[in-house]
Enzyme design. Structure first.
Site, PDB file in Angstrom:
ATOM      1  CG  HIS A 259      -4.688  12.328  10.826  1.00  6.78           C
ATOM      2  ND1 HIS A 259      -4.960  13.620  10.466  1.00  6.78           N
ATOM      3  CD2 HIS A 259      -3.412  12.081  10.406  1.00  6.78           C
ATOM      4  CE1 HIS A 259      -3.895  14.149   9.865  1.00  6.78           C
ATOM      5  NE2 HIS A 259      -2.950  13.232   9.812  1.00  6.78           N
TER       6      HIS A 259
ATOM      7  CG  ASP B  81       4.133  15.379   8.719  1.00  5.30           C
ATOM      8  OD1 ASP B  81       4.120  16.338   9.514  1.00  5.30           O
ATOM      9  OD2 ASP B  81       3.221  14.521   8.678  1.00  5.30           O
TER      10      ASP B  81
ATOM     11  CE1 TYR C 296       4.634   9.182   8.435  1.00  2.12           C
ATOM     12  CE2 TYR C 296       4.146  11.422   7.714  1.00  2.12           C
ATOM     13  CZ  TYR C 296       3.829  10.306   8.474  1.00  2.12           C
ATOM     14  OH  TYR C 296       2.727  10.319   9.283  1.00  2.12           O
TER      15      TYR C 296
ATOM     16  CG  ASP D 218       1.640  16.004  11.439  1.00  2.00           C
ATOM     17  OD1 ASP D 218       2.303  14.996  11.716  1.00  2.00           O
ATOM     18  OD2 ASP D 218       0.991  16.110  10.371  1.00  2.00           O
TER      19      ASP D 218
ATOM     20  CG  ASP E 132      -1.778   1.249   1.339  1.00  2.00           C
ATOM     21  OD1 ASP E 132      -1.528   2.220   0.594  1.00  2.00           O
ATOM     22  OD2 ASP E 132      -2.707   1.248   2.173  1.00  2.00           O
TER      23      ASP E 132
ATOM     24  CG  HIS F  57      -0.790  15.321   7.208  1.00  4.20           C
ATOM     25  ND1 HIS F  57       0.421  14.746   7.529  1.00  4.20           N
ATOM     26  CD2 HIS F  57      -0.983  15.107   5.887  1.00  4.20           C
ATOM     27  CE1 HIS F  57       0.949  14.204   6.439  1.00  4.20           C
ATOM     28  NE2 HIS F  57       0.120  14.409   5.423  1.00  4.20           N
TER      29      HIS F  57
HETATM   30  C1  X5A Z   1       0.227  11.312  11.261  1.00  2.00           C
HETATM   31  C2  X5A Z   1       0.326  11.622   9.794  1.00  2.00           C
HETATM   32  C3  X5A Z   1      -0.513  11.352   7.557  1.00  2.00           C
HETATM   33  C4  X5A Z   1      -1.469  10.546   6.748  1.00  2.00           C
HETATM   34  C5  X5A Z   1      -1.278  10.848   5.272  1.00  2.00           C
HETATM   35  C6  X5A Z   1      -2.208  10.042   4.387  1.00  2.00           C
HETATM   36  N1  X5A Z   1      -0.572  11.078   8.971  1.00  2.00           N
HETATM   37  N2  X5A Z   1      -2.010  10.350   3.006  1.00  2.00           N
HETATM   38  O1  X5A Z   1       1.247  12.339   9.409  1.00  2.00           O
HETATM   39 ZN    ZN Z   2       1.372  14.417   9.351  1.00  2.00          ZN
END
Ligand code: X5A
Ligand code: ZN
Length: 731
Positions: free
Chosen positions: A199, A329, A369, A236, A84, A238
């Site tokens: 999330h 990230d 990441y 973060d 994935d 996101h």
């Molecule tokens: C915790 C976090 C990111 C999810 C990305 C999905 N989640 N495309 O950084």
């Molecule tokens: Zn994130």
């Protein structure tokens, strides 16, 4: 509501058993500090006049000055079992690489190591429904095919037979950290956890997150410790829509998030991530969203949002605890964020948060990441929590047009809810949320920052930055009466050089007060100390002088001849500034609370916020975030001089705050010059230079008077072409 006693929290049971969980990555559990047994006091050696070597600074602190680190390799067990591409980036090496670098830098060894534990189902129930907890619990015995099918019910999620114990441990580790900080066992700390949490929602896993670690911790802080105000800072890249959802009606949790948004085209592509979503019902104003509508945001964009959006609100909110959803990230090189903030930016973000809640800050890992970037950013965050000086912030200090739009919009959206924004020049909301214009080049003050190198090489260089130079100590040039003070260990007591009347006249160009015997001795100490600062033998110092205006002139001249290229002088109170130093191109003079100046007398390098009201707490805090720090970050001085005139009017706490925060833009070299040898202040400032947290909170919030607020706003508008980080709007 008083907080429960220590014994109620499981962390202490673990500690008394002496259990440590050893990381097998690169160093074992040996060498980690344990919490002191009750009653044990730290032994501080006073070592004047010898300067302690760097080794001294390696001494672990204990109690409220300690930094906790939680890492347990059990949380590396969860991993993706099928193909994935979206989920493949969230793997165990995120933790192992990070922990290895913390050990390699010697940072893990300086922390108090706390064991993780698995959260109870009751604790999970603070945020999640029993039905959802049961679903996750059920994954322990599922086949890969079953896990995969279940994961498909959620967006960007995978499961593993270890998901339930790991996710419970991620929550438990976060709770251990919060308990340790709230009981005073440590001052602050960081938990390295997987899976991430922000999330995750009441009934759903989402975006690699299973249980919402930070949201559960905030609820726990409220319920078990009786806290009334918790700040969550989600840096973060996101949007933590899970956390936002949990607290959208709750005025006791201020949730701040910035996130890559690109006009709603970036994951999770939600309307509710935009700046005009501010919370609901009693929670209106307690959700703060800063959308990034372009990629490539830099250090200046991040720091500007902290100075102009987060800090004013956070100071007004006056939290009792700060939880950081610390995803990296948002750092340079990350494939998800595509942003350009360098690792030291996270040191600055941490420094800016530490004055809140008496430094009670818990950083909890979320995303990140790019393994090198992640590891480096965690190092810089932890180093700042440990009190080390922050490295200089690199790059152009001008925020870009797109980030200024976001800043303007979010300030306008929150102006109705926050006194600290209401009287400011927030401007009208400019752009509809889904407007898709061209952000274009940076608005003002753009300088080229050597982008000729190939991207890869530049990135490698940034991420392999050598550990910062050894922590050099601080020096004191004060009368001998300070010998009874409780001072930091690595401290130099300056004995001074002998200065003749003729020399004194030459330096100070004044002949009355400054050539008295007492003043000559003070001058000898000041010159010797400043010399050590300029030659890098000490990083910072404090000098007391009975004739402080003359001493300020001396220090400025000595700074110039000693090689400082950009000298920032923050002069508080009524001080005489000699003509010849006013418009020297290398000196930027910020006078707060001095004589009112005519606008004509002001210049690019001479900024005055006059009148004694300027040093009242509410006004001063507003001036600090909206004027002093933005100017200082734009100027990037190599030496900062803070001068307190006689009866300068600032609270001791505000002087400490100024001292602590100006260490950001100057990255170290700093001299404080005081008229009065106020012993408690000297002691407090020595510790502030050492990186210790403030002794009390900044609140309760006092508003600046409308007249003062207007004066600050006007000054910022007038000077924003000279000092680009003053900008808060595109108009
Ligand atoms: C915790 C976090 C990111 C999810 C990305 C999905 N989640 N495309 O950084
Ligand atoms: Zn994130």
């Amino acid at each position: 509501m008083g907080g429960p006693g220590h014994g109620e929290f499981p962390i202490f049971e673990f500690l008394s058993e002496g259990r440590t969980s050893e990381g097998s990555v690169c160093c074992g559990g040996a060498g980690f500090a344990c919490l002191p047994s009750p009653g044990r006091t730290e032994v501080r050696s006073r070592i004047p006049p010898l300067l302690a070597g760097p080794g001294m600074a390696e001494n672990r602190r204990s109690g409220p000055q300690a930094t906790a680190l939680i890492y347990d390799e059990d949380m590396t067990r969860v991993r993706l079992l099928w193909d994935d591409p979206e989920c493949a980036i969230e793997g165990p090496e995120r933790l192992t690489a990070t922990y290895a670098r913390l050990c390699h830098r010697g940072l893990a060894q300086r922390c108090v190591r706390l064991p993780a534990r698995e959260a109870t189902e009751e604790e999970l129930g603070l945020v999640h429904s029993p039905e959802y907890v049961a679903v996750v619990k059920g994954t322990q015995t599922m086949s890969t095919e079953e896990l995969r099918t279940l994961a498909q019910q959620y967006d960007a999620v995978y499961f593993h037979p270890s998901t339930f114990p790991c996710a419970r441990m991620a929550v438990g580790a976060t709770l251990q950290l919060v308990d340790a900080v709230l009981t005073g066992a440590v001052g602050n700390g960081m938990a390295l956890v997987r899976p991430p949490g922000h999330h995750s929602q009441r009934d759903a896993a989402n975006g690699f997150c299973v249980f919402n670690n930070v949201a559960i911790a905030a609820e726990h802080a409220k319920r078990r410790h009786g806290l009334q105000r918790v700040l969550i800072v989600d840096w973060d890249i996101h949007h933590g829509q899970g956390t936002q959802g949990v607290f959208e009606n709750d005025p006791s949790v201020l949730y701040f998030s910035w996130h890559r948004y690109e006009h709603q085209s970036f994951w999770p592509r939600l309307r509710e991530s935009d700046y005009d979503v501010v919370g609901q019902g009693p929670g209106r104003g307690f959700t703060v969203n800063v959308p990034w509508n372009k990629v490539g945001m830099k250090n200046a964009d991040y720091v500007s949002v902290f100075l102009h959006v987060l800090l004013p609100l956070a100071i007004e909110f006056d939290p009792e605890l700060v939880l950081v959803s610390a995803g990296f990230d948002s750092g340079i090189g990350d494939p998800e964020g595509q942003m350009q903030a360098t690792p030291e930016c996270f040191a600055h973000l941490t420094l800016l948060l530490l004055p809140l809640a008496r430094g009670r800050l818990c950083a909890v890992l979320e995303g990140g990441y790019h393994l090198q970037c992640l590891a480096e950013c965690v190092c810089l965050t932890l180093q700042t929590l440990l009190g080390d000086p922050v490295p200089a912030l690199s790059g152009d200090p001008a925020p870009c047009l797109s980030s200024l739009e976001s800043i303007q919009n979010v300030r306008a959206a929150h102006a109705p809810h926050w006194a600290s924004l209401r009287h400011e020049d927030t401007g009208p909301i400019l752009t509809p949320s889904t407007w898709c214009g061209d952000g274009g080049p940076p608005l003002l003050g753009a300088q080229s920052v050597g982008t000729t190198e190939r991207r890869g090489t530049l990135l490698d260089k940034l991420l392999s930055c050598p550990p910062p130079p050894p922590h050099t100590g601080i020096g004191l040039a004060v009368p001998d009466s300070t010998s009874s003070l409780n001072l930091p260990p690595a401290l130099l007591q300056e004995e001074g050089v002998i200065v003749s009347k003729e020399e004194a006249e030459m330096w100070s160009r004044l002949d009355s007060a400054s050539t008295q015997d007492q003043a000559l001795a003070a001058l000898g100490k000041l010159l010797a100390l400043l010399d050590k600062i300029l030659t890098g033998q000490v990083r910072a110092g404090i000098a007391v002088s009975p004739a402080v205006s003359a001493a300020m002139a001396v220090a400025l001249r000595k700074g110039l001849t000693g090689g400082a290229q950009r000298l920032l002088c923050v002069a508080v109170g009524e001080l005489d500034i000699p003509e010849d130093l006013r418009d020297n191109g290398r000196i930027l003079l910020l006078n707060i609370g001095g004589k009112e100046q005519s606008e004509a007398a002001a210049s690019r390098t001479h900024i005055c916020l006059g009148g004694h009201e300027a040093t009242e707490p509410g006004t001063f805090l507003l001036a600090l975030t909206s004027l002093i720090l933005p100017v200082a970050y734009s100027f990037r001085p190599d030496l900062v001089l803070i001068v307190l005139g006689p009866d300068c009017g600032l609270r001791n706490l505000d002087v400490e705050l100024l001292t602590r925060l100006l260490q950001g833009p100057v990255a170290g070299q700093m001299l404080l010059l005081l008229q009065n040898p106020d012993l408690p202040l000297v002691e407090a400032l020595a510790w502030a230079l050492e990186g210790r947290a403030l002794p009390s909170t900044l609140g309760p919030f006092l508003s600046a008077s409308p007249k003062q607020a207007l004066a600050i706003t006007r000054l910022c508008r007038q000077r924003r072409l000279d000092w680009p980080m003053l900008q808060v709007s595109v108009t």
